[in-house]
Motif scaffolding. Structure first.
Motif, PDB file in Angstrom:
ATOM      1  N   VAL A 114      -7.261   1.340  -3.891  1.00 34.36           N
ATOM      2  CA  VAL A 114      -7.837   2.540  -4.536  1.00 34.36           C
ATOM      3  C   VAL A 114      -6.879   3.128  -5.588  1.00 34.36           C
ATOM      4  O   VAL A 114      -7.032   4.271  -6.022  1.00 34.36           O
ATOM      5  N   ASN A 115      -5.893   2.319  -5.976  1.00 31.77           N
ATOM      6  CA  ASN A 115      -4.921   2.715  -7.004  1.00 31.77           C
ATOM      7  C   ASN A 115      -4.170   4.004  -6.656  1.00 31.77           C
ATOM      8  O   ASN A 115      -3.950   4.848  -7.515  1.00 31.77           O
ATOM      9  N   MET A 116      -3.794   4.135  -5.378  1.00 31.60           N
ATOM     10  CA  MET A 116      -3.081   5.347  -4.964  1.00 31.60           C
ATOM     11  C   MET A 116      -1.735   5.046  -4.297  1.00 31.60           C
ATOM     12  O   MET A 116      -1.115   5.934  -3.739  1.00 31.60           O
ATOM     13  N   TRP A 117      -1.282   3.812  -4.389  1.00 23.79           N
ATOM     14  CA  TRP A 117      -0.018   3.440  -3.732  1.00 23.79           C
ATOM     15  C   TRP A 117       1.153   4.246  -4.308  1.00 23.79           C
ATOM     16  O   TRP A 117       2.060   4.664  -3.590  1.00 23.79           O
ATOM     17  N   ASN A 118       1.121   4.497  -5.620  1.00 25.84           N
ATOM     18  CA  ASN A 118       2.228   5.247  -6.236  1.00 25.84           C
ATOM     19  C   ASN A 118       2.330   6.680  -5.724  1.00 25.84           C
ATOM     20  O   ASN A 118       3.333   7.340  -5.915  1.00 25.84           O
ATOM     21  N   PHE A 119       1.272   7.142  -5.085  1.00 28.05           N
ATOM     22  CA  PHE A 119       1.250   8.528  -4.596  1.00 28.05           C
ATOM     23  C   PHE A 119       1.540   8.595  -3.092  1.00 28.05           C
ATOM     24  O   PHE A 119       1.352   9.615  -2.459  1.00 28.05           O
ATOM     25  N   ARG A 120       1.981   7.465  -2.509  1.00 28.41           N
ATOM     26  CA  ARG A 120       2.039   7.350  -1.042  1.00 28.41           C
ATOM     27  C   ARG A 120       2.877   8.420  -0.362  1.00 28.41           C
ATOM     28  O   ARG A 120       2.579   8.822   0.770  1.00 28.41           O
ATOM     29  N   ASP A 121       3.951   8.887  -1.030  1.00 26.70           N
ATOM     30  CA  ASP A 121       4.815   9.872  -0.372  1.00 26.70           C
ATOM     31  C   ASP A 121       4.495  11.307  -0.771  1.00 26.70           C
ATOM     32  O   ASP A 121       5.176  12.241  -0.349  1.00 26.70           O
ATOM     33  N   CYS A 122       3.454  11.499  -1.565  1.00 19.75           N
ATOM     34  CA  CYS A 122       3.044  12.867  -1.944  1.00 19.75           C
ATOM     35  C   CYS A 122       2.353  13.528  -0.764  1.00 19.75           C
ATOM     36  O   CYS A 122       1.720  12.854   0.057  1.00 19.75           O
TER      37      CYS A 122
ATOM     38  N   ASP B 149      -0.034  -2.284  10.816  1.00 18.70           N
ATOM     39  CA  ASP B 149      -0.604  -0.992  10.400  1.00 18.70           C
ATOM     40  C   ASP B 149      -0.073  -0.601   9.017  1.00 18.70           C
ATOM     41  O   ASP B 149      -0.816  -0.155   8.148  1.00 18.70           O
ATOM     42  N   ARG B 150       1.237  -0.774   8.851  1.00 21.65           N
ATOM     43  CA  ARG B 150       1.846  -0.396   7.564  1.00 21.65           C
ATOM     44  C   ARG B 150       1.343  -1.286   6.428  1.00 21.65           C
ATOM     45  O   ARG B 150       1.098  -0.818   5.327  1.00 21.65           O
ATOM     46  N   LYS B 151       1.170  -2.581   6.752  1.00 23.88           N
ATOM     47  CA  LYS B 151       0.698  -3.524   5.732  1.00 23.88           C
ATOM     48  C   LYS B 151      -0.731  -3.165   5.301  1.00 23.88           C
ATOM     49  O   LYS B 151      -1.041  -3.107   4.106  1.00 23.88           O
ATOM     50  N   LYS B 152      -1.593  -2.875   6.285  1.00 29.71           N
ATOM     51  CA  LYS B 152      -2.992  -2.558   5.967  1.00 29.71           C
ATOM     52  C   LYS B 152      -3.089  -1.227   5.215  1.00 29.71           C
ATOM     53  O   LYS B 152      -3.949  -1.032   4.355  1.00 29.71           O
ATOM     54  N   THR B 153      -2.192  -0.297   5.554  1.00 29.46           N
ATOM     55  CA  THR B 153      -2.154   0.988   4.853  1.00 29.46           C
ATOM     56  C   THR B 153      -1.772   0.766   3.389  1.00 29.46           C
ATOM     57  O   THR B 153      -2.407   1.314   2.479  1.00 29.46           O
ATOM     58  N   GLU B 154      -0.769  -0.068   3.188  1.00 32.68           N
ATOM     59  CA  GLU B 154      -0.325  -0.365   1.813  1.00 32.68           C
ATOM     60  C   GLU B 154      -1.457  -1.033   1.028  1.00 32.68           C
ATOM     61  O   GLU B 154      -1.767  -0.637  -0.102  1.00 32.68           O
TER      62      GLU B 154
ATOM     63  N   ALA C 113       1.147  16.547   5.620  1.00 30.42           N
ATOM     64  CA  ALA C 113       0.907  15.111   5.838  1.00 30.42           C
ATOM     65  C   ALA C 113       0.961  14.412   4.497  1.00 30.42           C
ATOM     66  O   ALA C 113       0.403  14.904   3.510  1.00 30.42           O
ATOM     67  N   THR C 114       1.643  13.278   4.473  1.00 31.49           N
ATOM     68  CA  THR C 114       1.695  12.526   3.228  1.00 31.49           C
ATOM     69  C   THR C 114       0.438  11.657   3.120  1.00 31.49           C
ATOM     70  O   THR C 114      -0.260  11.428   4.110  1.00 31.49           O
ATOM     71  N   VAL C 115       0.227  11.163   1.912  1.00 32.83           N
ATOM     72  CA  VAL C 115      -0.911  10.269   1.647  1.00 32.83           C
ATOM     73  C   VAL C 115      -0.862   9.079   2.611  1.00 32.83           C
ATOM     74  O   VAL C 115      -1.860   8.695   3.214  1.00 32.83           O
ATOM     75  N   LYS C 116       0.342   8.512   2.779  1.00 32.39           N
ATOM     76  CA  LYS C 116       0.505   7.345   3.651  1.00 32.39           C
ATOM     77  C   LYS C 116       0.115   7.684   5.091  1.00 32.39           C
ATOM     78  O   LYS C 116      -0.558   6.902   5.769  1.00 32.39           O
TER      79      LYS C 116
ATOM     80  N   GLN D 163      -8.443  12.431  -6.421  1.00 27.67           N
ATOM     81  CA  GLN D 163      -7.407  11.592  -5.795  1.00 27.67           C
ATOM     82  C   GLN D 163      -7.524  11.656  -4.270  1.00 27.67           C
ATOM     83  O   GLN D 163      -7.398  10.646  -3.580  1.00 27.67           O
ATOM     84  N   GLN D 164      -7.784  12.853  -3.746  1.00 33.19           N
ATOM     85  CA  GLN D 164      -7.957  12.988  -2.287  1.00 33.19           C
ATOM     86  C   GLN D 164      -9.121  12.115  -1.812  1.00 33.19           C
ATOM     87  O   GLN D 164      -9.052  11.451  -0.788  1.00 33.19           O
ATOM     88  N   ARG D 165     -10.197  12.096  -2.598  1.00 29.77           N
ATOM     89  CA  ARG D 165     -11.370  11.303  -2.240  1.00 29.77           C
ATOM     90  C   ARG D 165     -11.001   9.818  -2.146  1.00 29.77           C
ATOM     91  O   ARG D 165     -11.441   9.110  -1.253  1.00 29.77           O
ATOM     92  N   ARG D 166     -10.143   9.367  -3.085  1.00 34.92           N
ATOM     93  CA  ARG D 166      -9.726   7.961  -3.055  1.00 34.92           C
ATOM     94  C   ARG D 166      -8.860   7.675  -1.826  1.00 34.92           C
ATOM     95  O   ARG D 166      -8.940   6.601  -1.233  1.00 34.92           O
ATOM     96  N   VAL D 167      -8.057   8.668  -1.437  1.00 37.04           N
ATOM     97  CA  VAL D 167      -7.231   8.499  -0.231  1.00 37.04           C
ATOM     98  C   VAL D 167      -8.138   8.383   1.006  1.00 37.04           C
ATOM     99  O   VAL D 167      -7.889   7.571   1.897  1.00 37.04           O
ATOM    100  N   PHE D 168      -9.218   9.148   1.034  1.00 35.00           N
ATOM    101  CA  PHE D 168     -10.142   9.056   2.180  1.00 35.00           C
ATOM    102  C   PHE D 168     -10.837   7.698   2.214  1.00 35.00           C
ATOM    103  O   PHE D 168     -11.120   7.165   3.290  1.00 35.00           O
ATOM    104  N   ILE D 169     -11.085   7.155   1.035  1.00 32.63           N
ATOM    105  CA  ILE D 169     -11.665   5.802   1.013  1.00 32.63           C
ATOM    106  C   ILE D 169     -10.628   4.797   1.521  1.00 32.63           C
ATOM    107  O   ILE D 169     -10.951   3.893   2.290  1.00 32.63           O
TER     108      ILE D 169
END
Ligand code: ADP
Length: 254
Positions: free
Chosen positions: A134-142, A123-128, A99-102, A151-157
């Motif tokens: 949380v400063n994780m947009w650059n990692f969206r496709d990881c 949904d996509r807009k709110k995800t972005e 699963a990607t971050v996004k 970083q995972q913790r920030r994604v959960f937030i």
């Protein structure tokens, strides 16, 4: 932006008792949390902090007492998307987890729209937006498993944010992550509380940080020991025995 209404209680816990079997874990807890609050929930291990959160979230049913969420009795409460929860035991993903971050953050939209709805532009807009907060947009496709714990913790937030909640409960959000990532996480939480008027309730063992970061502190030891401003919390010397901590050494930042 309208000012935070510090008088509007959005969570009211009244005379709540809870037991696992014969064992009383929460005894006569009465606590209110107002809109825009940043509440630190502290107490020794096993004092009932996580249990209290689960009771407020409706995951556990109290033996006695009343819980009102946004003015409604919890039994009648429907707007669960207003409340997000970042649990302590967020799954630690393996490196190859598919699963990607996004995608993980998109899951946060299910609470609002239901499991089987088609993903919309909203949904996509709110995800972005959540990932940017949380400063994780650059990692969206990881892949989520490729990220560090912090970083995972920030994604959960971000996942919690994606449902556009009004209050987020965080159970020990900084455990197991390094100091730099902890500082970044606290800065993000500060911003969410101050700039987005989000109400935050954070369980933590880090008394020093709780005193520095939050607006109010509730100390639980099965009963509610104190609910006070950080300044008054520091003056309350019996708390030192309960928490096993020299709170006189801590300085409040505000
Ligand atoms: P805290 O979050 O403050 O560490 P908890 O709310 O997790 O405390 O736990 C409070 C008490 O309830 C502890 O004594 C714990 O062992 C007990 N407890 C927690 N979960 C369960 C459970 N599912 N079944 C039985 N006892 C539990």
């Amino acid at each position: 932006m309208s000012p935070v209404d510090h008088t509007q209680n959005i969570i009211e816990v009244e005379n709540v008792f809870f037991s696992y079997g014969q064992c009383d874990v929460l005894k006569d807890i009465t606590l209110t949390i107002h809109k825009g609050d940043y509440l630190g929930l502290v107490g020794p291990n096993g004092s009932g902090k996580t249990t209290l959160i689960k009771v407020i979230l409706g995951l556990l049913k109290p033996r006695r007492g009343l819980i009102r969420l946004f003015g409604d009795d919890i039994k009648d409460f429907q707007n669960w998307h207003k409340i997000s929860y970042v649990p302590q035991k967020t799954i630690s993903f393996e490196v190859g987890f598919p699963a990607t971050v996004k995608e993980v953050v998109l899951m946060g939209r299910y609470g609002r729209r239901g499991m089987f709805h088609k993903v919309t532009a909203e949904d996509r807009k709110k995800t972005e937006e959540a990932l940017k907060e949380v400063n994780m947009w650059n990692f969206r496709d990881c892949l989520i498993g490729e990220l560090s714990g912090g970083q995972q913790r920030r994604v959960f937030i971000a996942r919690a944010l994606a449902s556009q909640p009004e209050v987020i409960f965080l159970d020990e959000p900084t455990v197991g992550i390094d100091k730099t990532n902890q500082e970044e996480l606290y800065a993000i939480l500060r911003k969410l509380n101050k700039d987005m008027d989000l109400t935050l309730v954070m369980v933590s063992h880090d008394i020093e940080k709780i005193v520095q970061e939050t607006m109010h502190i509730a100390c639980i030891d099965r009963t509610l020991v104190c609910h006070a401003s950080p300044e008054d919390f520091l003056k309350d010397s019996p708390l030192q025995n309960i928490l096993g901590y020299n709170i006189k050494m801590i300085h409040h930042r505000h």
